[in-house]
Scaffold this active site. Sequence first.
Site: not given
Length: 280
Positions: A11, A130
């Site tokens: 990230d 997702d």
Amino acid sequence: MLAKRIIPCLDVRDGRVVKGVNFKNLIDAGDPVENAKFYDEQGADELVFLDITASHEKRKIILDVVARTADDVFMPLTVGGGIKTIEDIRDLLNSGCDKVSINTTAVINPYFIRDAAERFGSQCIVVAVDAKRIKEGMVYEPEEPWFGDSFLKEVAPCPLPLAPCRWAISTHGGRKMRQIDAVKWAKKMEDLGAGEILLTSMDRDGTKDGYDIELTRTIAEAVSIPVVASGGVGTLEHLREGLVEGKADAALAASIYHYREYTVRESKEYLKSKGVLVRL
């Protein structure tokens, strides 16, 4: 038979790697290029940067990160987060990344995937799916305008009543649920030109309980393009399960590598000992 791939994920916010839980309590975890070098030395097959800043005004920061990484690291690099336009893709590819990962924009406009694949080639267009198991009382976002398209309406939205749709998809980092069948959606994205599916189980993400094997296997069997399993890795055996029982082509993990619980090298040696074909 192609070797299975191991893919760490980082990230990135404002040009730095961050760690946290559900994007909260984020702490600085170093320079992304140095992290990338470490994973490259460990034998990672690819690397994913998730740009969690993902705003237009700060896009130049991730472009700089990609360019610096591409100068020093030679494994393929995928960047996801906040990609909204063809120009976003062009800028990232020109900076040195090999693939882009797209989620929310694909739901807002599915034909964006077709346009991107035609412009740049399917090999660099990844669609992030997702998926979350459907439960009674699940709240969905209002339908996007494209749901008026009768052809797409036949193949994408979850039918009501809920069965036989088992997983719906989410956007905006898992914050918004969509009344779309995850399996049909993955197939539609392949039809529109996606070259790979990055599949994350939102139920397992961050739990370290292992991949959702049923979800992973169902989508891997439904499409002919590669599927990257994501969400839930806590042990090396979880990697094997995702690649073998889940039939994924690649295994993505974050926490076990970030916190040095295991190395990529250890992962590959374990998989090889279990008969899984990997590149050492």
